[in-house]
Design a protein around this motif. Sequence first.
Motif, PDB file in Angstrom:
ATOM      1  N   LEU A   1       0.773  -1.300   0.024  1.00 16.58           N
ATOM      2  CA  LEU A   1      -0.080   0.031   0.009  1.00 16.58           C
ATOM      3  C   LEU A   1       0.778   1.320  -0.133  1.00 16.58           C
ATOM      4  N   ALA A   2       1.839   1.257   0.935  1.00 13.87           N
ATOM      5  CA  ALA A   2       2.890   2.278   0.911  1.00 13.87           C
ATOM      6  C   ALA A   2       3.392   2.705  -0.463  1.00 13.87           C
ATOM      7  N   LYS A   3       3.726   1.831  -1.068  1.00 17.27           N
ATOM      8  CA  LYS A   3       4.599   1.660  -2.474  1.00 17.27           C
ATOM      9  C   LYS A   3       3.648   2.329  -3.519  1.00 17.27           C
ATOM     10  N   ARG A   4       2.399   1.781  -3.488  1.00 14.51           N
ATOM     11  CA  ARG A   4       1.426   2.277  -4.500  1.00 14.51           C
ATOM     12  C   ARG A   4       1.080   3.919  -4.186  1.00 14.51           C
ATOM     13  N   THR A   5       1.014   3.966  -2.941  1.00 16.34           N
ATOM     14  CA  THR A   5       0.371   5.485  -2.717  1.00 16.34           C
ATOM     15  C   THR A   5       1.563   6.306  -2.249  1.00 16.34           C
ATOM     16  N   LYS A   6       2.821   5.837  -2.360  1.00 13.56           N
ATOM     17  CA  LYS A   6       3.856   6.672  -2.059  1.00 13.56           C
ATOM     18  C   LYS A   6       3.843   7.076  -0.794  1.00 13.56           C
ATOM     19  N   ALA A   7       3.391   6.678   0.264  1.00 17.30           N
ATOM     20  CA  ALA A   7       3.138   7.065   1.694  1.00 17.30           C
ATOM     21  C   ALA A   7       4.284   6.601   2.640  1.00 17.30           C
ATOM     22  N   ARG A   8       4.687   7.270   3.369  1.00 16.98           N
ATOM     23  CA  ARG A   8       5.798   6.938   4.340  1.00 16.98           C
ATOM     24  C   ARG A   8       5.049   5.905   5.314  1.00 16.98           C
ATOM     25  N   ILE A   9       6.035   4.842   5.756  1.00 14.70           N
ATOM     26  CA  ILE A   9       5.379   3.923   6.534  1.00 14.70           C
ATOM     27  C   ILE A   9       6.177   3.702   7.803  1.00 14.70           C
ATOM     28  N   LEU A  10       5.445   3.446   9.038  1.00 12.38           N
ATOM     29  CA  LEU A  10       6.277   3.139  10.259  1.00 12.38           C
ATOM     30  C   LEU A  10       5.773   1.714  10.747  1.00 12.38           C
ATOM     31  N   GLN A  11       7.191   0.856  11.081  1.00 16.02           N
ATOM     32  CA  GLN A  11       6.638  -0.440  11.742  1.00 16.02           C
ATOM     33  C   GLN A  11       6.811  -0.440  13.133  1.00 16.02           C
ATOM     34  N   ALA A  12       5.786  -0.760  13.996  1.00 15.57           N
ATOM     35  CA  ALA A  12       5.907  -1.056  15.356  1.00 15.57           C
ATOM     36  C   ALA A  12       6.747  -2.260  15.611  1.00 15.57           C
ATOM     37  N   SER A  13       7.862  -2.431  15.775  1.00 15.68           N
ATOM     38  CA  SER A  13       8.584  -3.612  16.059  1.00 15.68           C
ATOM     39  C   SER A  13       8.705  -3.665  17.588  1.00 15.68           C
ATOM     40  N   THR A  14       9.461  -4.621  18.136  1.00 14.23           N
ATOM     41  CA  THR A  14       9.566  -4.641  19.451  1.00 14.23           C
ATOM     42  C   THR A  14      11.011  -5.182  20.086  1.00 14.23           C
ATOM     43  N   SER A  15      11.161  -5.191  21.028  1.00 11.51           N
ATOM     44  CA  SER A  15      12.321  -5.366  21.989  1.00 11.51           C
ATOM     45  C   SER A  15      12.462  -7.070  21.664  1.00 11.51           C
ATOM     46  N   GLU A  16      11.412  -7.726  21.527  1.00 12.18           N
ATOM     47  CA  GLU A  16      11.458  -9.199  21.200  1.00 12.18           C
ATOM     48  C   GLU A  16      12.349  -9.574  20.168  1.00 12.18           C
ATOM     49  N   VAL A  17      12.842  -8.738  19.309  1.00 10.02           N
ATOM     50  CA  VAL A  17      13.587  -9.059  18.063  1.00 10.02           C
ATOM     51  C   VAL A  17      14.925  -9.652  18.652  1.00 10.02           C
ATOM     52  N   TYR A  18      15.266  -9.119  20.047  1.00 11.02           N
ATOM     53  CA  TYR A  18      16.656  -9.349  20.546  1.00 11.02           C
ATOM     54  C   TYR A  18      16.482 -10.895  21.162  1.00 11.02           C
ATOM     55  N   GLY A  19      15.429 -11.197  21.170  1.00  9.80           N
ATOM     56  CA  GLY A  19      15.436 -12.712  21.744  1.00  9.80           C
ATOM     57  C   GLY A  19      15.465 -12.628  23.379  1.00  9.80           C
ATOM     58  N   ASP A  20      16.313 -13.588  23.817  1.00 12.84           N
ATOM     59  CA  ASP A  20      16.802 -13.908  24.935  1.00 12.84           C
ATOM     60  C   ASP A  20      18.203 -13.202  24.946  1.00 12.84           C
ATOM     61  N   PRO A  21      18.314 -12.020  24.809  1.00  9.44           N
ATOM     62  CA  PRO A  21      19.700 -11.392  24.660  1.00  9.44           C
ATOM     63  C   PRO A  21      20.855 -11.766  25.663  1.00  9.44           C
ATOM     64  N   ALA A  22      22.002 -12.057  25.123  1.00  7.40           N
ATOM     65  CA  ALA A  22      23.345 -12.390  25.774  1.00  7.40           C
ATOM     66  C   ALA A  22      23.925 -11.109  26.247  1.00  7.40           C
ATOM     67  N   VAL A  23      23.627  -9.905  25.854  1.00  7.12           N
ATOM     68  CA  VAL A  23      24.257  -8.745  26.198  1.00  7.12           C
ATOM     69  C   VAL A  23      23.256  -7.773  26.910  1.00  7.12           C
ATOM     70  N   HIS A  24      23.485  -6.980  27.647  1.00  3.46           N
ATOM     71  CA  HIS A  24      22.642  -5.991  28.416  1.00  3.46           C
ATOM     72  C   HIS A  24      23.385  -4.774  28.553  1.00  3.46           C
ATOM     73  N   PRO A  25      22.865  -3.603  28.446  1.00  3.74           N
ATOM     74  CA  PRO A  25      21.683  -3.363  27.562  1.00  3.74           C
ATOM     75  C   PRO A  25      21.827  -3.626  26.160  1.00  3.74           C
ATOM     76  N   GLN A  26      20.664  -3.796  25.634  1.00  2.00           N
ATOM     77  CA  GLN A  26      20.738  -4.158  24.166  1.00  2.00           C
ATOM     78  C   GLN A  26      20.706  -2.832  23.286  1.00  2.00           C
TER      79      GLN A  26
END
Length: 239
Positions: A106-131
């Motif tokens: 949809l963003a490609k067709r309308t040339k709209a800017r788009i924001l993705q609400a991602s998450t801290s969960e992309v780090y999984g069970d992190p081996a480092v802190h802070p991420q």
Amino acid sequence: MFRERTRILVTGGAGFLGSFLCERLLAQGCHVICADNYFTGSRDNIAHLLDNPYFEVIRHDVTIPLYVEVDRIFNLACPASPIHYQFDPVQTTKTSVHGAINMLGLAKRTKARILQASTSEVYGDPAVHPQREEYWGNVNPIGPRACYDEGKRCAETLFFDYHRQHGVAIKVIRIFNTYGPRMHPRDGRVVSNFIIQALAGEPITLYGSGEQTRSFCYVDDLIDGMIASWIPARSMSAP
């Protein structure tokens, strides 16, 4: 921040975060389209906005393409608490992956800017802190949380590939623990658990050793950050 009557689509707009985002965007003079399938969202969250002539609501699942004309897209659609995203893990993965593909299309067709609400969960069970953002994470791809972790990671991949391949203007934000009004009282997350147990006079549950740390953000501050991310000087513009 936005031009008056900028047309903005908020997927997951009837959810905890989405409803506050819709409210703020309307206050800034935007025309807001809220799309939600009400799996975890609720019309009660947006009831006070329904009389606004610049607010539209569409009952829609982002795994199905949506054809609207917009200038900006905030893609917040996906159950975020383990209780909800593990209820139907296949659908959770579809929401992240198919939903990203449909909204990016949809963003490609309308040339709209788009924001993705991602998450801290992309780090999984992190081996480092802070991420740090350059840390790639430690994710179990076959565990019970993988439907959410890997779904969001794949969505980020799609966003950056659509930017590189098609020139779509993107933003990706990784949200940590956020709390505030309109949270589902039984979503199983830390702050809501503490409040419900405290109000009921029950012992407050601490998992594991109790020595773990969490990063908490109040909902108003998160919405400030979401909107501020569109400041032109920091935007990822199409080439």
